[in-house]
Design a protein around this motif. Structure first.
Motif, short mmCIF file in Angstrom:
data_model
loop_
_atom_site.label_atom_id
_atom_site.label_comp_id
_atom_site.label_asym_id
_atom_site.label_seq_id
_atom_site.Cartn_x
_atom_site.Cartn_y
_atom_site.Cartn_z
N ALA A 146 0.53 -1.25 0.20
CA ALA A 146 0.01 0.21 0.09
C ALA A 146 0.39 1.12 -0.50
O ALA A 146 0.82 1.76 -0.52
CB ALA A 146 -0.19 -0.15 1.35
N TYR A 147 1.87 1.40 0.34
CA TYR A 147 2.80 2.25 0.60
C TYR A 147 3.63 2.48 -0.81
O TYR A 147 3.68 4.20 -1.28
CB TYR A 147 4.13 2.08 2.18
CG TYR A 147 4.68 3.49 2.36
CD1 TYR A 147 5.96 3.34 2.05
CD2 TYR A 147 4.13 4.48 2.24
CE1 TYR A 147 6.54 4.23 2.68
CE2 TYR A 147 5.00 6.02 2.49
CZ TYR A 147 5.97 5.01 2.38
OH TYR A 147 7.30 6.60 2.54
N ALA A 148 3.76 1.68 -1.45
CA ALA A 148 4.53 1.51 -2.65
C ALA A 148 3.77 2.52 -3.83
O ALA A 148 3.80 3.28 -4.60
CB ALA A 148 5.17 0.74 -2.90
N LEU A 151 8.41 2.15 11.14
CA LEU A 151 9.11 3.33 10.53
C LEU A 151 8.06 2.68 8.86
O LEU A 151 7.43 2.58 7.98
CB LEU A 151 10.52 1.78 10.10
CG LEU A 151 11.28 1.89 8.76
CD1 LEU A 151 11.75 3.33 9.23
CD2 LEU A 151 12.43 0.98 8.06
N LEU A 152 8.72 3.88 7.69
CA LEU A 152 8.51 4.19 7.16
C LEU A 152 9.74 4.42 6.25
O LEU A 152 10.81 5.37 6.43
CB LEU A 152 7.08 5.33 7.00
CG LEU A 152 5.64 4.57 7.67
CD1 LEU A 152 4.95 5.75 6.77
CD2 LEU A 152 5.64 3.80 5.72
N ALA A 153 9.84 4.14 4.67
CA ALA A 153 10.61 4.89 3.90
C ALA A 153 11.54 4.62 2.72
O ALA A 153 10.54 3.07 2.56
CB ALA A 153 12.33 4.16 5.29
N MET A 213 12.72 1.43 -3.55
CA MET A 213 12.02 0.43 -2.60
C MET A 213 11.13 1.60 -2.04
O MET A 213 11.94 2.34 -0.90
CB MET A 213 13.14 -0.41 -2.08
CG MET A 213 13.36 -1.25 -3.07
SD MET A 213 12.50 -2.78 -3.93
CE MET A 213 13.91 -3.59 -4.00
N ALA A 214 9.89 1.20 -0.84
CA ALA A 214 9.36 1.34 -0.66
C ALA A 214 9.46 0.10 1.26
O ALA A 214 9.25 -0.70 0.56
CB ALA A 214 7.75 1.71 -0.86
#
Length: 888
Positions: A57-59, A201-203, A268-269
């Protein structure tokens, strides 16, 4: 000597209890350790599944953001080139452009790194000559977009992420850089405390492992204060694993990390959940399990010692007994049976009561007494007045016949503490011997099996079997009482999309939530039923009018249209409801017919637009029958050559010259006349004729081109619509090649139009077919762009030459300033990709004039001409100018 012999003879019975307790203790600790291991493994697996899902979903979130910034940079780059560098970005802002909330600034730097125009005050922008991205673009001649390393915005100290493109002078030399800056904090707005916890973590990292933006808990990553010191260079495009806290994370905590590559971009997500938070539940239960196991061990040890002592004493007493008295009772052979000897009490010849003259302890316990307490009791005191007559009648009959046996449910009110009992009554002399066996558990299990057979395991609602049994009874009651009965058939809209994208667990949770919501808006006595899949029904009795059913359907549609919050996401569905009403739909209605009527009405509701309801009408069945007839007729229509091609012209916008034709299919139905594609195309796939019809259209288009060619007419390319399913199921290249060879035409006169780009872009075999078509000289059109799932990244993956913009956007030209701006953005994007742009659905001179101003290449629509039969196209080929050159 006697004691020694006693020990030898009874050693096993004395030691068996400590041994048994030791075995049970070992099993207890083994089960505890296995459970702890299983719980930990389950918590780890759930954490890995969660981060894998969240990274996907973050990607998608990052892809949309990067693509939006890329498009802004591309548009500014294009306008800078178009205006020869005479561009004022503040004008863009005043015109309502470049106002995306996540933007901090858009700036153009000249070849020396000095800002020349910006969406903010230039005084706030120092020279960028030393910026990493400026040095990169000055030394590399690529015009592609680039995402730079995070920077600190000097005006506010905010961390930003630059999206940049190189600007070239007309001679190809370096002319500067366009920089689109977005706050790094925007990339972490996806953060959700419910899903990621307090230390999640989100990166976003590049493929070499360099961190572009990151958030750890409430802390945003900066170069001065990094939260992510080290990032693994992932060997796959997606996955999940556990990462040690050092040296990867600033706080040193280990995490479960999921990653997913952004589609179309080299990033990369990453999503991470703290191991401490993921295993918090496991750690909380581990201590409790160990305490329970320790307590159980102590209890077993105590029990083993006491049992050994008691076993030794009992064995000693048995050893000392000189004789053992054996008592035989008729009904006490089974250890679980209660035995009673009853003596009839008479008044003359009539039995008026029974007295308990003997029993065993098991039998006494059924009455909550000891044997001594039960002896001497009479039925008149053991049973309530409401049940006494029935019990006496059964026992008197058994006394007369000599034997009676049954399984009986014990009525409440008496002293007998059983729910169900197996009774056996045998006459013994003048008395009556009775045995009772408790069968309450087996009867309860039997009732549970019956209930499970009639109940949906997922939602707890009644199932189809229940409906089949109860609906027939409800119809019978309605007939007898002259009442009204309604059956609502509910089919969920967009459920399959949620189930496919979010997973079957979310789909199951959604179905349970749907069941709860439906029940909350029904009247008392109305019963919701799950038929299976995403289909439900509601049975409504005691209706005062048909409006009761309509109002219930409206409430169901309204409550199911509200979003569902599941697994940290909002999911929107809806429902289509069909209604069948007795006796409105016929007095002879049975359960099966009523369900079919409601089903047909539901399909009518879907046809009128999802999220509504419809009451069954006889003509609905006629429409369904008509659809079936059309499906059956389609099979012979191809063999009988009942299909024809019509052609809609496509002209050049600047001068109205004919540049191509789109082949549109029509069916010359022998009974209904000329049918448009909307009447039969949706049924082609269900009839299994997609491949055959596709072959026929390609062959007819090539045949018509050959006929015009033999008449020495000037030719124009003919575009044929081909679906993604045709590419996936058949060999479109072979079909086209065969048609071109058979009719001896050039491949340049046949073109392909597709709409579902998303279905093609991820298929290697389809890409190979498209490249083969391009090698043959066949051009590829993207049809109806703007309304489907097609994206810039997907267009770049396909050998596309023409982009056709959906009529929805053309219709907004002239009436809505934002419509022209949006259309211009799509043209700019397409021209940057070197695509020819076609506006579909042009219907007015004012639209044509705006398209000329916007530099749209070609147009198509009723202003030019509707779809024409082949006989009328010959005149267009001879005189190809179809629109006056002067603007309207």
């Amino acid at each position: 000597m006697q004691k020694l012999q006693f020990l030898k003879g009874n050693l096993l019975s004395v030691l068996i209890w400590p041994a048994l307790c030791l075995l049970l203790g070992s099993m207890l600790w083994g089960a505890t350790l296995v459970r702890l291991h299983t719980d930990r493994q389950l918590a780890q697996d759930n954490a890995l599944k969660s981060v894998a899902s969240l990274s996907g979903a973050y990607a998608q979130y990052l892809t949309r953001t990067v693509e939006q910034m890329d498009q802004i940079a591309m548009q500014v780059q294009y306008d800078w080139n178009r205006t020869g560098g005479a561009l004022d970005l503040k004008d863009f802002r005043r015109q309502g452009l470049l106002i995306a909330p996540q933007l901090i600034t858009v700036t153009i730097l000249d070849k020396d790194g000095m800002p020349v125009t910006s969406t903010v005050n230039l005084n706030a922008r120092p020279s960028g000559a030393t910026r990493e991205y400026f040095v990169y673009h000055r030394n590399n001649d690529s015009l592609a977009a680039r995402v730079g390393m995070p920077l600190i915005w000097p005006a506010t100290g905010t961390s930003i992420l630059p999206f940049t493109r190189r600007l070239n002078a007309p001679d190809g030399s370096f002319a500067g850089v366009v920089a689109v800056s977005i706050g790094s904090g925007y990339f972490s707005e996806f953060y959700d405390d419910v899903s990621l916890g307090n230390d999640g973590l989100l990166a976003m990292v590049d493929l070499e492992g360099a961190v572009r933006t990151a958030r750890l808990g409430d802390t945003i990553h900066t170069s001065a204060s990094p939260v992510l010191h080290h990032s693994t260079i992932f060997s796959s495009t997606e996955g999940a694993m556990r990462m040690e806290g050092r040296p990867a994370f600033a706080d040193g905590q280990a995490r479960y990390v999921g990653w997913r590559k952004l589609q179309g971009y080299p990033f990369m997500a990453m999503v991470g959940i703290s191991e401490n938070e993921a295993l918090a539940g496991y750690h909380a239960t581990r201590a409790a399990y160990r305490d329970y196991a320790l307590g159980g061990s102590v209890a077993l040890l105590f029990f083993g010692l006491v049992a050994s002592i008691m076993a030794a004493r009992l064995a000693w007493r048995k050893q000392q007994m000189e004789a053992v008295r054996a008592t035989y009772r008729v009904a006490t052979e089974g250890a679980n049976e209660g035995f009673y000897m009853l003596r009839p009490m008479r008044s003359g010849e009539r039995v008026t009561d029974f007295e308990v003259v003997d029993c065993n302890e098991r039998g006494a316990s059924f009455y909550g007494m000891t044997r001594g307490q039960l002896l001497g009791q009479r039925f008149s005191t053991l049973n309530s007045p409401a049940t006494l007559a029935a019990v006496l009648s059964t026992h008197v009959a058994a006394l007369a016949s000599g034997f009676y046996e049954d399984e009986t449910e014990i009525m409440p009110g008496g002293s007998l503490r059983l729910a169900w009992a197996h009774r056996r009554l045998v006459r013994s002399g003048s008395d009556l011997a009775v045995t009772l066996r408790d069968i309450s558990d087996s009867k309860l299990h039997e009732q549970q099996l019956i209930r499970m057979a009639r109940e949906d395991a997922l939602t707890g609602l009644p199932n189809r079997q229940w409906l089949n049994e109860e609906l027939a009874g409800a119809l019978g009651r309605a007939r007898r009482q002259g009442g009204m009965l309604a059956l609502l058939f509910i089919d969920l809209d967009r459920f399959k999309h949620v189930n496919d994208t979010a997973g079957h667990q979310v789909g199951d949770d959604l179905l349970k939530a749907v069941a709860r919501r439906m029940q909350s808006v029904l009247r008392p006595g109305d019963q919701a039923v799950r038929l299976g899949g995403d289909e439900f029904t509601v049975m409504m009795e005691r209706l005062t009018s048909e409006q009761d059913a309509n109002h219930a359907a409206e409430r169901i549609c309204a409550v199911l249209s509200e979003p569902f919050a599941l697994a940290g996401s909002q999911h929107s569905i809806g429902a289509s409801v069909g209604i069948s009403i007795f006796p409105r739909d016929g007095d002879g209605l049975d359960a099966e017919k009523m369900l079919n009527n409601a089903d047909i009405a539901m399909y009518a509701a879907k046809a009128l637009g999802r999220g509504g309801h419809h009451v069954f009408e006889p003509q609905l069945y006629d429409r369904l029958r008509q659809r079936i007839d059309i499906e059956q007729a389609l099979g012979s229509a191809i063999a009988n050559d009942e299909f024809a091609l019509y052609f809609q012209p496509r002209v050049r916008t600047r001068d109205g010259v004919l540049v191509g034709l789109e082949a549109l299919l029509r069916w010359n139905h022998p009974e209904r006349g000329l049918l448009s594609p909307g009447d039969f195309i949706p049924l082609i796939e269900s009839a299994g004729l997609l491949q055959a019809l596709g072959d026929m259209v390609i062959n007819k288009a090539a045949q018509q081109i050959a006929q015009w060619q033999r008449r020495d007419l000037p030719l124009a390319p003919v575009a044929v619509n081909v679906s993604a399913r045709q590419f996936n199921q058949g060999d479109v290249v072979q079909q086209l090649a065969a048609a071109i060879k058979t009719h001896e035409i050039s491949a340049c006169w046949l073109e392909i139009e597709i709409t579902d780009v998303a279905a093609l872009a991820d298929s290697a075999s389809v890409k190979a077919q498209l490249e083969a078509l391009g090698a043959m000289g066949v051009r590829l059109h993207i049809d109806d762009f703007g309304v489907g799932p097609s994206s810039l990244a997907q267009l770049q993956q396909l050998p596309v030459q023409v982009l056709k913009i959906h009529p929805r956007f053309t219709s907004r030209l002239g009436g809505d300033p934002a419509g022209a701006a949006f259309f211009n953005a799509m043209i700019t994007m397409a021209h940057a990709l070197k695509l020819v742009v076609v506006a579909e659905g042009v219907e007015s001179p004012s639209q044509r004039a705006l398209l000329r101003e916007l530099d749209c290449d070609e147009m198509q629509g009723y202003l030019i001409a509707p779809a024409l039969p082949a006989s009328q196209v010959a005149a267009l080929l001879r005189a190809p100018r179809m629109v006056d050159e002067a603007p309207a």
